[in-house]
Design an enzyme around this catalytic site. Structure first.
Site, PDB file in Angstrom:
ATOM      1  N   GLU A   1       0.839  -1.206   0.000  1.00  0.00           N
ATOM      2  CA  GLU A   1       0.000   0.000   0.000  1.00  0.00           C
ATOM      3  C   GLU A   1       0.872   1.253   0.000  1.00  0.00           C
ATOM      4  O   GLU A   1       1.802   1.373   0.798  1.00  0.00           O
ATOM      5  CB  GLU A   1      -0.911   0.024   1.226  1.00  0.00           C
ATOM      6  N   CYS A   2       0.557   2.180  -0.882  1.00  0.00           N
ATOM      7  CA  CYS A   2       1.131   3.527  -0.932  1.00  0.00           C
ATOM      8  C   CYS A   2       2.671   3.526  -0.924  1.00  0.00           C
ATOM      9  O   CYS A   2       3.285   3.266  -1.952  1.00  0.00           O
ATOM     10  CB  CYS A   2       0.553   4.374   0.190  1.00  0.00           C
ATOM     11  N   ALA A   3       3.318   3.793   0.206  1.00  0.00           N
ATOM     12  CA  ALA A   3       4.774   3.776   0.241  1.00  0.00           C
ATOM     13  C   ALA A   3       5.305   2.396  -0.152  1.00  0.00           C
ATOM     14  O   ALA A   3       6.368   2.287  -0.775  1.00  0.00           O
ATOM     15  CB  ALA A   3       5.290   4.154   1.622  1.00  0.00           C
TER      16      ALA A   3
ATOM     17  N   LEU B   1       3.862   0.474  -2.373  1.00  0.00           N
ATOM     18  CA  LEU B   1       3.772   0.520  -3.830  1.00  0.00           C
ATOM     19  C   LEU B   1       4.990   1.221  -4.421  1.00  0.00           C
ATOM     20  O   LEU B   1       5.591   0.746  -5.395  1.00  0.00           O
ATOM     21  CB  LEU B   1       2.487   1.248  -4.241  1.00  0.00           C
TER      22      LEU B   1
ATOM     23  N   THR C   1      -0.876  -0.821  -4.502  1.00  0.00           N
ATOM     24  CA  THR C   1      -1.977   0.115  -4.676  1.00  0.00           C
ATOM     25  C   THR C   1      -1.788   1.350  -3.798  1.00  0.00           C
ATOM     26  O   THR C   1      -1.138   1.284  -2.750  1.00  0.00           O
ATOM     27  CB  THR C   1      -3.325  -0.553  -4.331  1.00  0.00           C
TER      28      THR C   1
END
Length: 422
Positions: free
Chosen positions: A320-322, A324, A403
């Site tokens: 997730e986020c970082a 990704l 994501t």
């Protein structure tokens, strides 16, 4: 048990200050909660009282699920809920302090900034009280008060105008314990003596006996498990976790421990490696794109190689986020693992903020300043409204999935099949 919700008319009104003092005062007997998708405040809560803080999010989860989460984790003498933004902010998404207070029937205390005002404070309170007649506002605490005389002026006006509101006390302006503190992480990083001094000063003029009486809460025992059933699997999950990858909902960690027979935490800052027998690697959000954070992990080659080796074996990675970003080739000139064929750039303005729907059926939260340089390999659209136009925000290669969306796992069992390989 006891339960209380701390809210205000907006951010930066004193919620964090008052919550910090209460958590430290009740630190041996309190369970902290945070309304909404926030990752930062729960870390503050844990640092102060050494008990994990639980997110209550009625956008990502349905009402019965939120009730179960609250009931399941209310295992201390008192539960203290810190609100999000202003009391009614988030109503459009079904997740405001008002919504959670009403859903759980928890009395709410409003922090009202009294600087430069007195009678008008009562008018503001009337607006908050009458905007929705089913709110749980029961008391106020006045912040940034210049003197006891100033407090008495406001208190008398409120008691004159309302017969169902308690004035629990006041916090003076220009606290000595905050002279060199910026609200936020600095609060949680104070040593025990500094926190004690802050707590004494903040609560000096607060009637805690009346607050505790107000907080009396009739617990609603939730007997039925309001989530899809799952079976424990005899597999290992490796959770990447350190100060850079720390945006992990506590219930996600608990759920993964319930789901997998073996759980290991891997610290990339210490260059720890992922076990060869790991089935799934979870990489949470956090910070990896900033210079300071990147410098802490850029030389963690053993960790990076173990992650690449895991991906090359066609094993599962969920990020997730970082997380990704770390799977990508790079963020500007900062080299990442290169597992996913995408490059990102850091922008001066926010790209996403708030709740989002995934085209694949997930609901969650996104907050980031990076964007992809191209979307040729992206697979999922994140949109503000369900089934509406949005922008690509997820990438996949074989069993590796990254994501921008942060979500909760317990109520998204489809993740187990689609991304966890279970």
């Amino acid at each position: 048990m006891k339960a209380i919700l701390i809210s205000s008319i907006a951010s930066n009104q004193g919620k964090t200050l008052f919550t910090t003092a209460l958590l430290n005062h009740y630190k041996t007997s309190v369970r902290p909660f945070k309304i909404g998708p926030d990752f930062i405040d729960p870390q503050f809560h844990h640092a102060i009282c050494n008990t994990n803080s639980i997110n209550l999010d009625s956008f990502i989860m349905n009402k019965n699920q939120v009730k179960w989460i609250f009931d399941n984790y209310s295992d201390k003498d008192i539960s203290i809920l810190e609100g999000v933004m202003g009391f009614y902010d988030g109503m459009d998404k079904g997740c405001s302090s008002y919504d959670i207070g009403k859903l759980l029937n928890i009395p709410s205390i409003l922090l009202l900034d009294a600087s430069g005002s007195y009678i008008t404070i009562s008018a503001v309170l009337k607006g908050l009280k009458t905007y929705r007649d089913d709110n749980t506002i029961k008391a106020v605490v006045l912040n940034k008060v210049s003197s006891n005389m100033h407090f008495e002026l406001i208190k008398n006006q409120i008691l004159k105008d309302f017969d169902d509101i308690e004035v629990l006390g006041w916090i003076k302006k220009d606290l000595k314990s905050l002279e060199h503190t910026h609200l936020g992480l600095d609060l949680a990083q104070k040593n025990d003596k500094e926190l004690k001094d802050l707590t004494i000063e903040v609560l000096e003029n607060i009637d805690l006996e009346r607050l505790e009486k107000l907080a009396n809460y009739k617990r609603e025992n939730i007997n039925e498990y309001p989530f899809s059933d799952f079976k424990k699997v005899d597999k290992k999950v490796s959770i990447v976790y350190d100060e850079n990858f720390s945006f992990l909902y506590y219930d996600n960690l608990v759920f993964l421990k319930e789901l997998f027979s073996k759980v290991e935490l891997v610290n990339p800052t210490k260059d720890e490696t992922i076990s060869n027998d790991t089935h799934l690697v979870l990489i949470p959000g956090g910070y990896v794109e900033t210079e300071k954070s990147y410098n802490k992990i850029k030389d963690s080659n053993n960790f990076k190689n173990s992650l690449i080796n895991h991906a090359n074996k066609n094993k599962h990675i969920y990020a997730e986020c970082a997380g990704l970003l770390y799977l990508a080739k790079c963020v500007d000139d900062k080299k990442m693992s290169g597992i996913l064929d995408v490059e990102f750039t850091l922008t001066p303005k926010r790209v996403r903020l708030g709740y989002y729907y995934s085209q694949t059926g997930l609901k969650g939260h996104a907050f980031h300043y990076t964007k992809p340089l191209d979307t040729k390999n992206a697979i999922d659209i994140l949109s503000k409204k369900e089934n509406s136009k949005g922008e690509l925000g997820a990438w996949r290669k074989n069993n590796v999935y990254g994501t921008y969306l942060h979500t909760m796992f317990r109520n998204n069992i489809k993740i187990l099949k689609d991304y966890f390989g279970i």
